[in-house]
Motif scaffolding. Structure first.
Motif, PDB file in Angstrom:
ATOM      1  N   ARG A 129       8.338  47.962  81.223  1.00 41.34           N
ATOM      2  CA  ARG A 129       8.993  48.017  79.916  1.00 41.34           C
ATOM      3  C   ARG A 129       8.709  46.717  79.187  1.00 41.34           C
ATOM      4  N   VAL A 130       8.202  46.818  77.987  1.00 39.69           N
ATOM      5  CA  VAL A 130       7.909  45.650  77.158  1.00 39.69           C
ATOM      6  C   VAL A 130       8.841  45.689  75.963  1.00 39.69           C
ATOM      7  N   SER A 131       9.552  44.591  75.723  1.00 40.87           N
ATOM      8  CA  SER A 131      10.462  44.498  74.580  1.00 40.87           C
ATOM      9  C   SER A 131      10.025  43.347  73.698  1.00 40.87           C
ATOM     10  N   GLU A 135      12.076  37.382  64.546  1.00 37.55           N
ATOM     11  CA  GLU A 135      12.925  36.859  63.477  1.00 37.55           C
ATOM     12  C   GLU A 135      12.888  37.840  62.305  1.00 37.55           C
ATOM     13  N   GLU A 136      14.032  38.083  61.713  1.00 40.16           N
ATOM     14  CA  GLU A 136      14.118  39.043  60.615  1.00 40.16           C
ATOM     15  C   GLU A 136      13.225  38.611  59.456  1.00 40.16           C
ATOM     16  N   GLY A 137      12.402  39.547  58.989  1.00 39.76           N
ATOM     17  CA  GLY A 137      11.508  39.283  57.870  1.00 39.76           C
ATOM     18  C   GLY A 137      10.253  38.512  58.251  1.00 39.76           C
ATOM     19  N   PHE A 138      10.089  38.178  59.539  1.00 42.59           N
ATOM     20  CA  PHE A 138       8.945  37.387  59.985  1.00 42.59           C
ATOM     21  C   PHE A 138       7.722  38.252  60.262  1.00 42.59           C
ATOM     22  N   ILE A 139       7.951  39.439  60.826  1.00 45.42           N
ATOM     23  CA  ILE A 139       6.868  40.331  61.238  1.00 45.42           C
ATOM     24  C   ILE A 139       7.114  41.721  60.690  1.00 45.42           C
ATOM     25  N   ASP A 140       6.035  42.382  60.268  1.00 46.04           N
ATOM     26  CA  ASP A 140       6.084  43.772  59.837  1.00 46.04           C
ATOM     27  C   ASP A 140       6.174  44.635  61.104  1.00 46.04           C
ATOM     28  N   SER A 141       7.381  45.093  61.441  1.00 42.87           N
ATOM     29  CA  SER A 141       7.624  45.799  62.706  1.00 42.87           C
ATOM     30  C   SER A 141       6.760  47.037  62.902  1.00 42.87           C
ATOM     31  N   PRO A 142       6.646  47.934  61.903  1.00 44.74           N
ATOM     32  CA  PRO A 142       5.798  49.118  62.108  1.00 44.74           C
ATOM     33  C   PRO A 142       4.329  48.748  62.364  1.00 44.74           C
ATOM     34  N   GLU A 149       0.496  49.673  70.289  1.00 46.76           N
ATOM     35  CA  GLU A 149       0.148  51.001  70.781  1.00 46.76           C
ATOM     36  C   GLU A 149      -1.368  51.175  70.820  1.00 46.76           C
ATOM     37  N   ASN A 150      -2.056  50.701  69.778  1.00 47.21           N
ATOM     38  CA  ASN A 150      -3.511  50.782  69.725  1.00 47.21           C
ATOM     39  C   ASN A 150      -4.138  49.982  70.869  1.00 47.21           C
ATOM     40  N   ALA A 151      -3.620  48.776  71.127  1.00 49.70           N
ATOM     41  CA  ALA A 151      -4.147  47.936  72.207  1.00 49.70           C
ATOM     42  C   ALA A 151      -3.953  48.607  73.567  1.00 49.70           C
ATOM     43  N   PHE A 152      -2.763  49.177  73.812  1.00 46.92           N
ATOM     44  CA  PHE A 152      -2.531  49.855  75.084  1.00 46.92           C
ATOM     45  C   PHE A 152      -3.443  51.068  75.232  1.00 46.92           C
TER      46      PHE A 152
END
Length: 178
Positions: A129-131, A135-142, A149-152
């Motif tokens: 499991r990877v979590s 930080e809020e607003g730091f990274i575009d989550s989607p 997902e692409n890397a895996f």
């Protein structure tokens, strides 16, 4: 759980491995397992280095002579000077229950750390499991989720392509070269 007077170390252990993320080349995009091997070699050499041993002993000594609070401040100071933290934990290999309810999955997250991005990894009953915490607003989550997902998927496809690659991912490196 642990034998009294056991010489085996147990409990929380901290070691800091300062690892730069390797550059991804075009050849490694075609064969992502080369990138994984290179990253694994870097991490293995850092884990075996004298610096990792000294850091662990320093933290142990600070805890012994100055106490837990001073050690926590020292750890926080090191974390404060890094941009990402990755931590892992080996979970149980057998099914676990809590108040007679079976646990289907297990995650853990480090909260309150000064990094803008935290990655935690835990294994439970052979499942990884990877979590991610950001930080809020730091990274575009989607976008980050899509990239991971692409890397895996790229790694899975590369590992499925030949039997020797599958052996590498199972911990059986049968190739004689990189």
């Amino acid at each position: 759980m642990v034998k009294p007077d056991s010489k085996a170390p147990w409990g929380n252990h901290f070691v800091f491995l300062h690892v730069s993320v390797p550059r991804l080349t075009n050849a490694e995009i075609q064969n992502p397992l080369k990138f994984i091997r290179k990253a694994q070699e870097i991490i293995q050499s850092k884990r075996s280095s004298f610096g990792a041993y000294l850091t662990a002993k320093l933290l142990e000594t600070v805890k012994k002579f100055r106490g837990h609070k001073t050690t926590a401040k020292f750890i926080h100071g090191s974390l404060n000077n890094s941009s990402i933290a990755i931590t892992n934990m080996m979970g149980p290999v057998e099914k676990t229950t809590l108040a007679n309810h079976a646990i289907k999955g297990l995650y853990f997250m480090v909260v309150g750390s000064p990094q803008s991005l935290v990655v935690t990894i835990v294994s439970y009953m052979g499942n990884l499991r990877v979590s991610l915490g950001a930080e809020e607003g730091f990274i575009d989550s989607p976008k980050l989720k899509s990239c991971i997902e692409n890397a895996f998927e790229m790694m899975l496809n590369a590992a499925s392509a030949t039997p020797s690659n599958a052996n590498f991912l199972n911990g059986h490196n049968t190739s004689s070269g990189p």
